[in-house]
Design a protein around this motif. Structure first.
Motif, PDB file in Angstrom:
ATOM      1  N   ARG A  24      81.039  20.008  63.409  1.00  0.00           N
ATOM      2  CA  ARG A  24      81.323  18.570  63.503  1.00  0.00           C
ATOM      3  C   ARG A  24      80.256  17.816  64.268  1.00  0.00           C
ATOM      4  NH1 ARG A  24      86.792  18.038  66.405  1.00  0.00           N
ATOM      5  NH2 ARG A  24      86.093  19.930  67.462  1.00  0.00           N
ATOM      6  N   SER A  36      79.076  23.975  71.808  1.00  0.00           N
ATOM      7  CA  SER A  36      78.859  22.533  71.849  1.00  0.00           C
ATOM      8  C   SER A  36      77.407  22.255  72.188  1.00  0.00           C
ATOM      9  CB  SER A  36      79.738  21.896  72.921  1.00  0.00           C
ATOM     10  OG  SER A  36      81.101  22.172  72.685  1.00  0.00           O
ATOM     11  N   PHE A  48      86.767  16.909  74.117  1.00  0.00           N
ATOM     12  CA  PHE A  48      85.817  15.811  73.880  1.00  0.00           C
ATOM     13  C   PHE A  48      86.581  14.497  73.775  1.00  0.00           C
ATOM     14  CE2 PHE A  48      83.589  12.977  70.990  1.00  0.00           C
ATOM     15  CZ  PHE A  48      82.276  13.016  71.447  1.00  0.00           C
ATOM     16  N   SER A  49      87.674  14.511  73.013  1.00  0.00           N
ATOM     17  CA  SER A  49      88.446  13.279  72.808  1.00  0.00           C
ATOM     18  C   SER A  49      89.031  12.773  74.130  1.00  0.00           C
ATOM     19  CB  SER A  49      89.570  13.509  71.799  1.00  0.00           C
ATOM     20  OG  SER A  49      89.021  13.924  70.568  1.00  0.00           O
ATOM     21  N   THR A  86      83.862  27.904  70.788  1.00  0.00           N
ATOM     22  CA  THR A  86      83.116  26.710  70.379  1.00  0.00           C
ATOM     23  C   THR A  86      81.752  26.684  71.040  1.00  0.00           C
ATOM     24  OG1 THR A  86      85.099  25.390  69.937  1.00  0.00           O
ATOM     25  CG2 THR A  86      83.102  24.171  70.488  1.00  0.00           C
ATOM     26  N   ASP A 120      90.188  14.237  63.700  1.00  0.00           N
ATOM     27  CA  ASP A 120      89.143  13.948  64.685  1.00  0.00           C
ATOM     28  C   ASP A 120      89.123  14.947  65.830  1.00  0.00           C
ATOM     29  OD1 ASP A 120      87.680  11.635  63.764  1.00  0.00           O
ATOM     30  OD2 ASP A 120      89.578  10.556  63.914  1.00  0.00           O
ATOM     31  N   SER A 121      90.309  15.464  66.198  1.00  0.00           N
ATOM     32  CA  SER A 121      90.388  16.297  67.402  1.00  0.00           C
ATOM     33  C   SER A 121      90.969  17.681  67.129  1.00  0.00           C
ATOM     34  CB  SER A 121      91.244  15.581  68.457  1.00  0.00           C
ATOM     35  OG  SER A 121      91.653  16.472  69.466  1.00  0.00           O
ATOM     36  N   LEU A 122      90.251  18.698  67.558  1.00  0.00           N
ATOM     37  CA  LEU A 122      90.738  20.078  67.435  1.00  0.00           C
ATOM     38  C   LEU A 122      91.954  20.289  68.330  1.00  0.00           C
ATOM     39  CD1 LEU A 122      90.549  23.077  66.633  1.00  0.00           C
ATOM     40  CD2 LEU A 122      88.841  23.362  68.449  1.00  0.00           C
ATOM     41  N   TYR A 123      91.873  19.772  69.576  1.00  0.00           N
ATOM     42  CA  TYR A 123      92.973  20.007  70.509  1.00  0.00           C
ATOM     43  C   TYR A 123      94.249  19.295  70.053  1.00  0.00           C
ATOM     44  CZ  TYR A 123      90.198  22.726  73.811  1.00  0.00           C
ATOM     45  OH  TYR A 123      89.461  23.726  74.399  1.00  0.00           O
ATOM     46  N   ARG A 125      82.348  27.681  74.859  1.00  0.00           N
ATOM     47  CA  ARG A 125      83.686  27.723  75.477  1.00  0.00           C
ATOM     48  C   ARG A 125      84.591  28.679  74.713  1.00  0.00           C
ATOM     49  NH1 ARG A 125      87.692  22.553  76.470  1.00  0.00           N
ATOM     50  NH2 ARG A 125      86.092  22.001  78.005  1.00  0.00           N
ATOM     51  N   GLU A 184      79.228  20.182  67.320  1.00  0.00           N
ATOM     52  CA  GLU A 184      80.073  21.291  67.756  1.00  0.00           C
ATOM     53  C   GLU A 184      80.379  22.223  66.595  1.00  0.00           C
ATOM     54  OE1 GLU A 184      82.467  20.301  71.639  1.00  0.00           O
ATOM     55  OE2 GLU A 184      83.364  19.209  69.972  1.00  0.00           O
ATOM     56  N   THR A 202      89.520  19.844  79.539  1.00  0.00           N
ATOM     57  CA  THR A 202      89.734  18.651  78.722  1.00  0.00           C
ATOM     58  C   THR A 202      88.969  18.799  77.419  1.00  0.00           C
ATOM     59  OG1 THR A 202      87.884  17.563  79.808  1.00  0.00           O
ATOM     60  CG2 THR A 202      90.074  17.095  80.687  1.00  0.00           C
ATOM     61  N   SER A 204      82.944  25.235  65.921  1.00  0.00           N
ATOM     62  CA  SER A 204      84.121  25.906  66.453  1.00  0.00           C
ATOM     63  C   SER A 204      84.609  26.968  65.485  1.00  0.00           C
ATOM     64  CB  SER A 204      85.262  24.895  66.665  1.00  0.00           C
ATOM     65  OG  SER A 204      84.863  23.874  67.535  1.00  0.00           O
ATOM     66  N   ARG A 255      80.072  14.726  66.676  1.00  0.00           N
ATOM     67  CA  ARG A 255      81.021  13.992  67.515  1.00  0.00           C
ATOM     68  C   ARG A 255      80.405  12.654  67.910  1.00  0.00           C
ATOM     69  NH1 ARG A 255      85.113  17.245  69.242  1.00  0.00           N
ATOM     70  NH2 ARG A 255      86.126  15.258  68.835  1.00  0.00           N
ATOM     71  N   GLN A 300      83.554  29.025  80.306  1.00  0.00           N
ATOM     72  CA  GLN A 300      82.449  28.251  79.781  1.00  0.00           C
ATOM     73  C   GLN A 300      81.132  28.756  80.316  1.00  0.00           C
ATOM     74  OE1 GLN A 300      84.112  23.889  78.862  1.00  0.00           O
ATOM     75  NE2 GLN A 300      82.416  23.923  80.271  1.00  0.00           N
ATOM     76  N   ILE A 337      76.784  24.470  75.498  1.00  0.00           N
ATOM     77  CA  ILE A 337      77.957  25.013  76.192  1.00  0.00           C
ATOM     78  C   ILE A 337      78.780  25.852  75.231  1.00  0.00           C
ATOM     79  CG2 ILE A 337      80.027  24.454  77.534  1.00  0.00           C
ATOM     80  CD1 ILE A 337      78.483  21.566  77.638  1.00  0.00           C
TER      81      ILE A 337
HETATM   82  C1  16G Z   1      85.060  19.879  74.127  1.00  0.00           C
HETATM   83  C2  16G Z   1      84.912  21.366  74.331  1.00  0.00           C
HETATM   84  C3  16G Z   1      85.065  22.129  73.037  1.00  0.00           C
HETATM   85  C4  16G Z   1      86.351  21.743  72.362  1.00  0.00           C
HETATM   86  C5  16G Z   1      86.395  20.257  72.158  1.00  0.00           C
HETATM   87  C6  16G Z   1      87.710  19.803  71.581  1.00  0.00           C
HETATM   88  C7  16G Z   1      83.270  21.294  76.120  1.00  0.00           C
HETATM   89  C8  16G Z   1      81.949  21.742  76.642  1.00  0.00           C
HETATM   90  N1  16G Z   1      83.623  21.693  74.901  1.00  0.00           N
HETATM   91  O1  16G Z   1      83.939  19.357  73.458  1.00  0.00           O
HETATM   92  O2  16G Z   1      85.097  23.511  73.345  1.00  0.00           O
HETATM   93  O3  16G Z   1      86.461  22.399  71.115  1.00  0.00           O
HETATM   94  O4  16G Z   1      86.229  19.585  73.392  1.00  0.00           O
HETATM   95  O5  16G Z   1      87.648  18.411  71.454  1.00  0.00           O
HETATM   96  O6  16G Z   1      83.971  20.606  76.823  1.00  0.00           O
HETATM   97  P1  16G Z   1      88.508  17.630  70.379  1.00  0.00           P
HETATM   98  O7  16G Z   1      89.943  17.942  70.625  1.00  0.00           O
HETATM   99  O8  16G Z   1      88.150  16.217  70.583  1.00  0.00           O
HETATM  100  O9  16G Z   1      88.078  18.154  69.017  1.00  0.00           O
END
Ligand code: 16G
Length: 241
Positions: free
Chosen positions: A135, A225, A91-92, A223, A164-167, A210, A147, A89, A149, A137, A182, A208
């Motif tokens: 960033r 964190s 952070f978001s 990343t 706001d979100s990388l994912y 990842r 974080e 998952t 990345s 968070r 991780q 952490i």
């Molecule tokens: C989490 C991940 C990190 C990832 C981020 C994306 C852990 C320890 N790390 O923080 O690797 O880049 O989520 O989150 O879980 P985002 O989509 O909110 O930016």
């Protein structure tokens, strides 16, 4: 002036005392997780203390991460964020699952040639271009993590896509990591990190690293964190070997 001095001398212990009493109540479950505190005015009247004293005690516990303040709806006993070590998952995702609103403050954004460490972690030839993000968070206005990345530029050719979100930025390009490796260890926040998070230097940090992968084996992120040690619980299900 003498009266002021005495009043001030009296005030400091009063707020310290209240702060310790509240902390004790939280740590012993007298004030439950998520429970709302009475409004500052009521608490002051109830305890026969000044509002300044109450505000100072609460402010200290907010800074410690034990209380959360939500604009317009008051002060609550903060819940630790439980993070599963077996679910991939973001952070978001984790914060939304708790009903909190995750945000990023972009401290640095850049593009450059992969360092040897990045090349190794991302499985790239040295010198290949990567996008880098540093960033802060936050959730509900509280800083929770820092974080750093690195993402291959080929994966995210337009780094400004990351809001706001990388994912989410990756998902916009149809990229969804399906697996990650991780590594986690306990460290202390250094002076600069502590300043950014509003914590005392040396506060506990869960560090952490990842590396997230696509099905075809490509690495999409490396990343590092730095999570507040006082705000997160990591939970994993274990199976006998
Ligand atoms: C989490 C991940 C990190 C990832 C981020 C994306 C852990 C320890 N790390 O923080 O690797 O880049 O989520 O989150 O879980 P985002 O989509 O909110 O930016």
């Amino acid at each position: 002036a003498e009266f002021r001095r005495q009043a001030d001398a009296h005030r400091a212990p009063a707020y310290q005392h209240l702060r310790r009493a509240l902390q004790h109540a939280i740590e012993h479950g007298v004030l439950g997780i998520g429970q709302a505190l009475p409004p500052e005015r009521e608490l002051a009247a109830l305890l026969g203390l000044s509002r300044v004293t109450v505000r100072k005690a609460i402010g200290g516990l907010v800074a410690d991460g034990l209380l959360l303040q939500r604009q317009g709806s008051g002060t609550f006993v903060a819940e630790r964020i439980v993070k599963s070590s077996s679910q991939l998952t973001s952070f978001s995702d984790d914060l939304r699952a708790r009903g909190l609103d995750p945000k990023s403050v972009m401290l640095e954004r850049g593009i450059g040639a992969a360092t040897p460490e990045e090349a190794m972690a991302l499985n790239l030839s040295p010198g290949v271009q990567v996008a880098r993000f540093h960033r802060l968070r936050t959730a509900a206005g509280q800083p929770l993590a820092l974080e750093r990345s690195s993402v291959p530029l080929a994966v995210l050719p337009d780094p400004t896509l990351l809001r706001d979100s990388l994912y989410e930025a990756l998902a916009l390009r149809g990229i969804r990591p399906t697996r990650a490796l991780q590594r986690l260890r306990a460290i202390a926040f250094d002076a600069e990190q502590a300043r950014l998070l509003g914590l005392p230097e040396g506060s506990p940090c869960l560090f952490i690293e990842r590396r997230a992968f696509l099905d075809d084996g490509r690495v999409v992120e490396f990343t590092r964190s730095f999570y507040r040690g006082d705000a997160y619980d990591f939970v994993a299900e274990l199976h006998a070997p």
